[in-house]
Each structure stands twice: as C-alpha cells, then as structure tokens.
Design a protein around this motif. Structure first.
Motif, PDB file in Angstrom:
ATOM      1  N   GLU A 384       0.872  -1.374  -0.167  1.00 61.22           N
ATOM      2  CA  GLU A 384      -0.147  -0.362  -0.073  1.00 61.22           C
ATOM      3  C   GLU A 384       0.629   1.491   0.393  1.00 61.22           C
ATOM      4  OE1 GLU A 384      -2.887   1.908   2.875  1.00 61.22           O
ATOM      5  OE2 GLU A 384      -3.164   0.461   2.861  1.00 61.22           O
ATOM      6  N   ALA A 385       1.869   1.286   0.646  1.00 62.34           N
ATOM      7  CA  ALA A 385       2.844   2.120   0.576  1.00 62.34           C
ATOM      8  C   ALA A 385       3.783   2.313  -0.451  1.00 62.34           C
ATOM      9  CB  ALA A 385       3.999   2.044   1.986  1.00 62.34           C
ATOM     10  N   ARG A 386       3.690   1.297  -0.930  1.00 63.22           N
ATOM     11  CA  ARG A 386       4.682   2.016  -2.750  1.00 63.22           C
ATOM     12  C   ARG A 386       3.364   1.892  -3.534  1.00 63.22           C
ATOM     13  NH1 ARG A 386       7.284  -2.817  -0.566  1.00 63.22           N
ATOM     14  NH2 ARG A 386       9.163  -2.220  -0.583  1.00 63.22           N
ATOM     15  N   VAL A 387       2.198   2.051  -3.786  1.00 66.11           N
ATOM     16  CA  VAL A 387       1.043   2.440  -4.328  1.00 66.11           C
ATOM     17  C   VAL A 387       0.531   4.182  -4.445  1.00 66.11           C
ATOM     18  CG1 VAL A 387      -1.221   2.343  -5.194  1.00 66.11           C
ATOM     19  CG2 VAL A 387      -0.213   0.150  -4.466  1.00 66.11           C
ATOM     20  N   LYS A 388       0.746   3.862  -2.964  1.00 63.60           N
ATOM     21  CA  LYS A 388       0.514   5.553  -2.427  1.00 63.60           C
ATOM     22  C   LYS A 388       1.563   6.504  -2.621  1.00 63.60           C
ATOM     23  CE  LYS A 388      -3.092   4.511   0.994  1.00 63.60           C
ATOM     24  NZ  LYS A 388      -3.256   5.088   2.772  1.00 63.60           N
ATOM     25  N   MET A 389       2.886   6.323  -2.529  1.00 65.60           N
ATOM     26  CA  MET A 389       4.498   6.663  -3.651  1.00 65.60           C
ATOM     27  C   MET A 389       4.178   7.256  -4.439  1.00 65.60           C
ATOM     28  SD  MET A 389       7.081   7.769  -1.484  1.00 65.60           S
ATOM     29  CE  MET A 389       7.698   6.290  -1.110  1.00 65.60           C
ATOM     30  N   GLN A 390       3.866   6.161  -5.136  1.00 71.02           N
ATOM     31  CA  GLN A 390       3.749   6.445  -6.737  1.00 71.02           C
ATOM     32  C   GLN A 390       2.188   7.523  -7.195  1.00 71.02           C
ATOM     33  OE1 GLN A 390       5.108   6.677  -9.296  1.00 71.02           O
ATOM     34  NE2 GLN A 390       5.065   4.736 -10.150  1.00 71.02           N
ATOM     35  N   LEU A 391       1.687   7.405  -6.390  1.00 73.17           N
ATOM     36  CA  LEU A 391       0.672   8.599  -6.644  1.00 73.17           C
ATOM     37  C   LEU A 391       0.787   9.938  -6.240  1.00 73.17           C
ATOM     38  CD1 LEU A 391      -2.656   8.710  -6.422  1.00 73.17           C
ATOM     39  CD2 LEU A 391      -3.211   7.388  -4.588  1.00 73.17           C
ATOM     40  N   ALA A 392       1.359   9.875  -4.481  1.00 72.67           N
ATOM     41  CA  ALA A 392       1.691  10.825  -3.886  1.00 72.67           C
ATOM     42  C   ALA A 392       2.901  11.776  -5.518  1.00 72.67           C
ATOM     43  CB  ALA A 392       2.319  11.306  -2.758  1.00 72.67           C
ATOM     44  N   ASP A 393       3.471  11.420  -5.778  1.00 70.21           N
ATOM     45  CA  ASP A 393       4.479  10.926  -7.435  1.00 70.21           C
ATOM     46  C   ASP A 393       4.012  11.986  -8.066  1.00 70.21           C
ATOM     47  OD1 ASP A 393       6.519  11.031  -5.783  1.00 70.21           O
ATOM     48  OD2 ASP A 393       7.018   8.356  -6.793  1.00 70.21           O
ATOM     49  N   PHE A 397       3.811  15.940 -10.007  1.00 67.10           N
ATOM     50  CA  PHE A 397       3.649  16.346 -10.916  1.00 67.10           C
ATOM     51  C   PHE A 397       2.498  16.843 -11.348  1.00 67.10           C
ATOM     52  CE2 PHE A 397       3.219  14.682 -15.713  1.00 67.10           C
ATOM     53  CZ  PHE A 397       4.838  15.298 -16.276  1.00 67.10           C
ATOM     54  N   ASP A 398       1.580  16.676 -11.034  1.00 64.32           N
ATOM     55  CA  ASP A 398       0.363  17.316 -11.674  1.00 64.32           C
ATOM     56  C   ASP A 398      -0.152  18.666 -11.085  1.00 64.32           C
ATOM     57  OD1 ASP A 398      -1.650  17.700 -13.141  1.00 64.32           O
ATOM     58  OD2 ASP A 398      -3.131  16.790 -11.494  1.00 64.32           O
ATOM     59  N   GLU A 399       0.796  19.180  -9.542  1.00 64.62           N
ATOM     60  CA  GLU A 399       1.185  19.775  -8.463  1.00 64.62           C
ATOM     61  C   GLU A 399      -0.036  20.407  -8.032  1.00 64.62           C
ATOM     62  OE1 GLU A 399       2.703  23.844 -10.252  1.00 64.62           O
ATOM     63  OE2 GLU A 399       2.889  22.276 -12.358  1.00 64.62           O
ATOM     64  N   LYS A 400      -0.478  19.082  -7.462  1.00 64.10           N
ATOM     65  CA  LYS A 400      -1.525  19.191  -6.270  1.00 64.10           C
ATOM     66  C   LYS A 400      -0.333  18.694  -5.144  1.00 64.10           C
ATOM     67  CE  LYS A 400      -5.186  17.736  -9.536  1.00 64.10           C
ATOM     68  NZ  LYS A 400      -5.995  16.720  -9.745  1.00 64.10           N
ATOM     69  N   PHE A 401       0.240  19.794  -4.644  1.00 59.60           N
ATOM     70  CA  PHE A 401       1.051  19.487  -3.675  1.00 59.60           C
ATOM     71  C   PHE A 401       0.574  18.660  -2.422  1.00 59.60           C
ATOM     72  CE2 PHE A 401       3.287  22.823  -6.522  1.00 59.60           C
ATOM     73  CZ  PHE A 401       3.535  21.849  -6.496  1.00 59.60           C
ATOM     74  N   ILE A 406      -0.205  14.663   1.724  1.00 61.18           N
ATOM     75  CA  ILE A 406      -1.064  13.837   2.887  1.00 61.18           C
ATOM     76  C   ILE A 406      -0.841  12.802   2.533  1.00 61.18           C
ATOM     77  CG2 ILE A 406      -3.551  13.051   2.974  1.00 61.18           C
ATOM     78  CD1 ILE A 406      -5.022  15.984   2.360  1.00 61.18           C
ATOM     79  N   TYR A 407      -0.648  12.156   1.294  1.00 58.78           N
ATOM     80  CA  TYR A 407       0.007  10.603   1.085  1.00 58.78           C
ATOM     81  C   TYR A 407       1.290  10.259   2.143  1.00 58.78           C
ATOM     82  CZ  TYR A 407      -4.204   9.689  -2.131  1.00 58.78           C
ATOM     83  OH  TYR A 407      -5.346   9.647  -2.521  1.00 58.78           O
ATOM     84  N   TYR A 408       2.086  10.839   1.081  1.00 55.04           N
ATOM     85  CA  TYR A 408       3.069  10.935   1.520  1.00 55.04           C
ATOM     86  C   TYR A 408       3.406  10.836   3.663  1.00 55.04           C
ATOM     87  CZ  TYR A 408       5.504  12.279  -2.325  1.00 55.04           C
ATOM     88  OH  TYR A 408       5.945  12.573  -3.968  1.00 55.04           O
ATOM     89  N   SER A 409       2.698  11.576   4.014  1.00 57.31           N
ATOM     90  CA  SER A 409       2.961  11.179   5.455  1.00 57.31           C
ATOM     91  C   SER A 409       2.392  10.025   5.690  1.00 57.31           C
ATOM     92  CB  SER A 409       1.446  12.746   6.027  1.00 57.31           C
ATOM     93  OG  SER A 409       2.238  14.134   5.440  1.00 57.31           O
ATOM     94  N   LYS A 427      10.383  13.233   0.321  1.00 55.69           N
ATOM     95  CA  LYS A 427       9.180  13.224  -0.836  1.00 55.69           C
ATOM     96  C   LYS A 427       8.979  14.605   0.445  1.00 55.69           C
ATOM     97  CE  LYS A 427       9.609   9.678  -4.010  1.00 55.69           C
ATOM     98  NZ  LYS A 427       9.459   8.651  -4.829  1.00 55.69           N
ATOM     99  N   VAL A 428       8.520  14.859   1.126  1.00 55.47           N
ATOM    100  CA  VAL A 428       7.941  15.723   1.535  1.00 55.47           C
ATOM    101  C   VAL A 428       8.735  17.095   1.396  1.00 55.47           C
ATOM    102  CG1 VAL A 428       7.096  16.617   3.922  1.00 55.47           C
ATOM    103  CG2 VAL A 428       6.186  14.595   3.093  1.00 55.47           C
ATOM    104  N   ALA A 429       9.726  16.615   2.025  1.00 56.84           N
ATOM    105  CA  ALA A 429      10.961  17.986   1.685  1.00 56.84           C
ATOM    106  C   ALA A 429      11.402  18.707   0.533  1.00 56.84           C
ATOM    107  CB  ALA A 429      12.149  18.024   2.079  1.00 56.84           C
TER     108      ALA A 429
END
Length: 606
Positions: A384-393, A397-401, A406-409, A427-429
C-alpha cells in the motif's frame, strides 16, 4: 601480618588499587613516548626518535622498538651500528629469521647486493628448520618490495608443509609482479577451496580487467576459466565467466553462461538470469535484455514470475518506443491486466502502468484514479505504501502538492522505521521546496541528513545546501523560488521553460551563490534536449568561473561524459576525467572517473 590484616582490613584492597593505578600510569607514559617517537620519525627528526626508542627499548625490550631503532639508524645512515645490532640479535640463542631480511636490506642500502642476497637466502633456508616463520619472513620481504623473495618464501613453505595455505598471499603478490596468469590461477584455486573468497577475488580481478575483451587481463582470465572448465566442469567457472562477460558488457555471452548454470541447477534457480536482466536493462542493452527476459517468461514456473518478467518486458518496450507507439503499449498493459487481474498479485505491474500513463502518456487523471482504486485493495502495509508513493509522485507532477503531502505523511506513519518512510520524508521536503515552503523543507532535511540510507542522506544534504546557501544572502528567496520552479519544470519534462527560468536567474542574480547551481542544471537540460554543443559551453563556463566551488567536480564529470559519449572527443574526455582524479580526490565521481580514464588511456594495468 595476619594481625595487621585483621586490624586494618581496608588497607590491603587500597594497596592493590594503588598498584594497578601505578601500572596504568607507567603504561600510559610509555604509550605517549611511543607516539612521540613515531611522530619524530615521521617528521624526519631521527636523532630525537632514536633517543626515545633507545630509552623505551631499555625499559621494555620489545621487538617493535628494536625494529624502530634499526629503521632510525638506517635513516641516519648509521649502517654499521644497525649491522652490529642485527648481528647481535642473530647470534643470540633465540633467532628471529626475519632479521636476516633486515640485515640483507641494511646491506642493500650500502649497495652491497651480494651480502644482501646471502642474508635473504639465509632467511628462506631457515624455513627448513621451522616453517612457522614463513609469514613473518615473507611480510618483511614485502615491506621492502622484495616480491620475488616473498613469493619464494610462500612457495617453499607450502612445499615443506602442504597444510599451510598461502594461496591468497601468493595471488596478491603475483598480481603486484604483473604475473597475471599465475595470479588468476591462484585466485581460482583459492575460490574453489573456499567460496567465501569469491567477492574478494572479483574485486582484485577488477584491477586488471576492463570493458575491452582484448585487454590482456580479460584474455588471460577467460583463458584460465576455460581451461579450468574443460579440466574440471564446475558451475563456479561458469559463474565467473558470466561475471567477466558482464564486465565487458557482452551480455549475450553472459546469458549463454547463465543458461548453462540454470540447466545444471536441480532446483531451477533463475536468480543469476534475473540479476543479469536487471544489469542489462540498467546499462540500456535492451536487445540483450529482451532476450533474457523472454527466456525468464518462457521458463517461469509460477504466475508471479511470469508477471515480473512481463513487467521488465514492458519497461524495455517503453524505453525503446516512440510516442507514436504509446497507444500500443497502453493496450498491451490492459491485455496483461485483463489476463492476470487487478489484485495484489499485479500491484507492481499496475504501478508501472500508471507511471507510464502519468509521466509519459499524459493521462494523469486516469493514473490517479487507478492508483486510488488499487490502494483500497487488500494489500500489505508495504504494498500500500508503494502504491501511495506512486500516487503522491503523480500528484506532485500535477502540482497538487497538498494532496501529495497527505499521502507521503500516511506512508511515514504506516511503515515507520523503514527506508520507504525515509524516502517519503525526503519527498515531503522536496514537495515543500517546490511549493516555496523552504522552512518546513529544511526541518525535514535536517532529520534526513542522519538517514540510514546513504543515498537519501546525500540527497538531503544536497537539497539542504541549496536552500541554506540561497536563503542567507537573499531574505526574499526570489532566486531560490525561481530555481525550485525550474526544478519542478524539469520533473515535468518542460525543459525549454525550465531553461528560460534559469536564464532569468543568471541574468538578474549575478554574483549570487545560486549561479553555479543554475549553470549545472542548464547544462543537464541542454543534454536532455540533445543540444550537446550548448551543454558543453555551459559546463565550461561553470568550470571557468566556479572551479573552486562545490559543484566543480560535477561540471568536470558531466563534461567528460559528454565528450566521451556524445561528442566523440575521447582525448578531451580523458583530460577532464584526469582532472577529477588529481584535483577532486574526495568526489563521489572519483572511482568512476579513474575507471573511465584508465579505459580511455588504454593501459589500465599498472
């Protein structure tokens, strides 16, 4: 006495403690004098060193003090005094035969080679009396670079007592002598006896072989392995041949060896083939990689192994296809997911597919929806963490920071303590940095500088320096905000827009620390766009004006690689690799630069 003990029982433990403290004091003083003597010797103050070593030896006649006295006398060119001392020891009841080597060396310093050789031979002949001294005699020969005598010492000792194995020492000495044939043979014998020496042997082989299959070292190692294989078939020799072919980037031949190993393994272990596929993909030998991965798929014994094979095959296809073919790739992904399903078994394949959709096929919204759906499947915490990492990335990329943060946290919380959590923190940083929230970014980076992962720690340090250096002299952080924007545009593959912003920084913020960062990034972007001449000019400008700054080694390395791989100017490439070797010894590029320099020079064996 007994009456005294009964009357004053506390005195006796006290006396014991005082005695121990006395001994410790003496030991500490001796250690300090020893260090001082060594320091005098290293500084060339031999008279002072000799005085101290002589006093130390009188108090404690240790062998290392005696040798230090001999070495100091020789530095003072008091060869007669050294000779008398050595002969005195050799005439005593207990002879240490390495002193024959020391005496021989003392004669060689006086250009008396005949007496030197007589004593060297005496040391070697002593082995017939007691072979136990082989190591100390050989090591003394090595100390004075008397390699031939050291080899003879080890060889004779093994003949006298075959149970004493000096194969490792001999292999190393043969290499130093330039006797590569014997060196390779000795290492192979050693590995056959004890497989734990294999990684050490491969490291030593790397000193003598290159990517050139016609290099002397390569040819001799190949010959040695083939001879061993013909004489005594052993999987070990196939594995080492595969390793050699990988160093030469001859993945076709390496694949032949790995298939031979696979067919001889009763358990059907394909780990060697899988590793070879990874290496070929990383090195961008996609044709070879395709053959290897296809073999993996055809011989896979489980659906999971097949899926993993298809995952690699699709990644190769993406890397070797033009944008016109992206629709076909999308269709192929959909066919695979139809066949194998959308559950946890294919989550890695789905991550890759949605990465392709978002970052290459410009279908971010579809990718985001797919990954949100996948994250709700019954996955493990790490999946799940790897899926969310890709989603957050993708959201970054889409500038929805804010959504990305939230996902990185969530990842940091769900896999606390894992390297994946540290990656999420970085990636939060980075996301905060893109947003212009440099204070929060710096807080995260300060934690990550102590990361267990060296790669994350280095990345954190680098970004931290960019923020810190460019916040001190500009309280408004105008240039830093522009640079962060250019960084984000680079991530979004908008190279032209990023270059425009970097030019604005260089024009409006002259003399500020961010200039070298801007030049380096601009050079990289020109390379990405295929404008190699402008990239060259940019790196040269960085070297010209910032050769003393922290990014100078980066500029040299980028420029050297550009000359080597894109501009076909091998001499210039060699020149800039050489500058890294001599001027940037602590650079992260040092090892690679040395390897490339030797390869381009064509005489790697030294």
């Amino acid at each position: 006495m007994e009456l005294l003990k009964k009357a004053f029982p506390y005195l006796y433990p006290m006396r014991k403690l005082v005695f121990i403290l006395f001994l410790l004091t003496i030991t500490t003083v001796s250690a300090q004098k020893d260090l001082l003597a060594k320091n005098y010797f290293e500084q060339g103050e031999y008279e002072k060193a000799l005085t101290l070593y002589t006093k130390l030896y009188k108090k404690s006649p240790r062998f290392d003090y005696f040798k230090a006295i001999i070495a100091t006398q020789q530095q003072l060119e008091n060869y007669s005094e050294a000779e008398l001392l050595l002969k005195g020891k050799l005439n005593s009841q207990r002879i240490n035969p390495q002193l024959y080597v020391e005496l021989g060396f003392n004669y060689s310093l006086q250009k008396n080679d005949s007496l030197a050789n007589i004593n060297y031979n005496k040391a070697i002949q002593y082995l017939e009396t007691n072979v136990v001294y082989a190591s100390s005699i050989a090591q003394t020969f090595e100390k004075y670079s008397l390699l031939e005598q050291a080899v003879t010492t080890y060889e004779i000792s093994m003949k006298i007592n075959p149970e004493r194995d000096y194969s490792y020492q001999l292999a190393s000495l043969y290499g130093e002598q330039g006797n590569l044939e014997k060196m390779f043979s000795s290492y192979l014998d050693l590995i056959k006896k004890n497989s734990s020496f294999r990684s050490l042997a491969e490291r030593n082989f790397s000193l003598y072989i290159t990517e050139d299959p016609f290099n002397e070292g390569n040819l001799l190692l190949k010959k040695a392995l083939l001879q061993k294989l013909q004489k005594t078939p052993n999987i070990l020799y196939n594995e080492l041949l595969s390793w050699l072919f990988v160093q030469q980037k001859d993945y076709k031949k390496a694949f032949t060896q790995e298939k031979a190993i696979y067919r001889r393994m009763e358990d059907g272990d394909m780990s060697g083939i899988i590793e070879l596929a990874y290496i070929a993909i990383i090195d961008e030998y996609y044709e070879n990689a395709t053959d290897i991965v296809t073999f993996l798929i055809e011989n896979a014994t489980t659906p999971e192994a097949k899926i993993e094979g298809y995952q690699h095959l699709m990644n190769i296809e993406i890397k070797t296809s033009s944008k016109k073919e992206y629709a076909k790739i999308e269709k192929r992904y959909e066919e695979l997911l139809d066949e194998y399903g959308l559950g946890m078994e294919t989550y890695k394949l789905q991550i890759d597919y949605n990465y392709f959709l978002a970052f290459q096929f410009d279908k971010k919204e579809i990718a985001i929806a797919n990954l949100k759906k996948l994250s709700k499947e019954p996955l493990t915490n790490f999946q799940e963490a790897r899926v969310k990492m890709q989603l957050a990335d993708i959201l970054v990329f889409d500038e929805k920071f804010n959504q990305a943060l939230i996902y990185y946290s969530q990842i940091q919380k769900n896999v606390k303590g894992d390297l994946l959590a540290q990656e999420a923190r970085f990636k939060v940083a980075k996301t905060s940095y893109y947003k212009g929230d440099f204070i929060w970014a710096q807080v995260q980076l300060d934690v990550l500088k102590k990361s267990a992962s060296q790669l994350i720690a280095n990345d954190a340090m680098q970004l931290s320096l960019i923020i810190r250096d460019n916040s001190l002299e500009d309280s408004t952080q105008t240039a830093l905000k522009l640079y962060a924007r250019a960084d984000l545009l680079t991530l979004q593959k908008k190279e032209t827009e990023a270059i425009t912003i970097l030019k604005e920084i260089l024009e409006n913020h002259k003399g500020e620390k961010i200039e070298d960062e801007a030049l380096l990034k601009m050079g990289e972007l020109y390379e990405t766009k295929g404008d190699f001449i402008t990239a060259e000019t940019t790196y040269l400008k960085l070297i010209q004006f910032y050769n003393e700054d922290i990014l100078a080694d980066d500029a040299h390395y980028h420029l050297a690689k550009l000359y080597e791989t894109k501009l076909n100017q091998q001499e210039k490439a060699k020149q800039y690799y050489e500058q890294i070797i001599f001027n940037f010894a602590d650079s992260i590029y040092f090892v690679e630069a040395r390897k490339k320099f030797r390869m381009l020079r064509g005489d790697e064996i030294e």
